[in-house]
Design a protein around this motif. Structure first.
Motif, PDB file in Angstrom:
ATOM      1  N   LYS A  24      45.961  33.983  40.486  1.00 45.57           N
ATOM      2  CA  LYS A  24      46.160  35.143  41.363  1.00 45.57           C
ATOM      3  C   LYS A  24      44.841  35.736  41.854  1.00 45.57           C
ATOM      4  O   LYS A  24      44.836  36.506  42.794  1.00 45.57           O
ATOM      5  CB  LYS A  24      46.932  36.235  40.626  1.00 45.57           C
ATOM      6  CG  LYS A  24      48.259  35.788  40.072  1.00 45.57           C
ATOM      7  CD  LYS A  24      49.330  35.951  41.094  1.00 45.57           C
ATOM      8  CE  LYS A  24      50.682  35.689  40.453  1.00 45.57           C
ATOM      9  NZ  LYS A  24      51.411  34.642  41.068  1.00 45.57           N
ATOM     10  N   PRO A  39      41.730  39.583  44.520  1.00 45.46           N
ATOM     11  CA  PRO A  39      43.038  38.948  44.664  1.00 45.46           C
ATOM     12  C   PRO A  39      42.935  37.814  45.684  1.00 45.46           C
ATOM     13  O   PRO A  39      42.382  37.988  46.769  1.00 45.46           O
ATOM     14  CB  PRO A  39      43.943  40.059  45.185  1.00 45.46           C
ATOM     15  CG  PRO A  39      43.162  41.317  45.116  1.00 45.46           C
ATOM     16  CD  PRO A  39      41.726  40.965  44.944  1.00 45.46           C
ATOM     17  N   SER A  41      45.116  36.651  47.496  1.00 42.95           N
ATOM     18  CA  SER A  41      45.917  36.960  48.683  1.00 42.95           C
ATOM     19  C   SER A  41      45.119  37.635  49.798  1.00 42.95           C
ATOM     20  O   SER A  41      45.505  37.545  50.965  1.00 42.95           O
ATOM     21  CB  SER A  41      47.097  37.838  48.296  1.00 42.95           C
ATOM     22  OG  SER A  41      46.648  39.057  47.736  1.00 42.95           O
TER      23      SER A  41
END
Length: 73
Positions: A24, A39, A41
């Motif tokens: 992650k 992160p 993302s």
């Protein structure tokens, strides 16, 4: 607010493995020598067919919460 600059070289296959797996976070060394955990993302909008490459300026608030990320040219 604090900012850090990191250089990322992450090939597409590795990004895909990380994104699809249990990873992650990406740990990177900033240009000023600090190790930071980000992160994975946040790099999604910067992914190309080659992966994620470039210098990124990351801005944090006083509570060390991510505020913004920009790719430097």
């Amino acid at each position: 607010m604090a900012t850090v600059t990191v250089d990322i070289s992450l090939p597409a296959y590795k990004y895909k493995e990380m994104y699809q797996g249990s990873v992650k976070y990406l740990v990177a060394k900033s240009r000023d020598g600090r190790m930071i955990q980000l992160p994975l993302s946040i790099f999604q909008r910067f992914v190309t067919h080659k992966g994620v490459y470039g210098a990124f300026q990351i801005e944090f608030d006083d509570n060390k919460k991510l505020v913004n990320i920009d790719k430097l040219f």
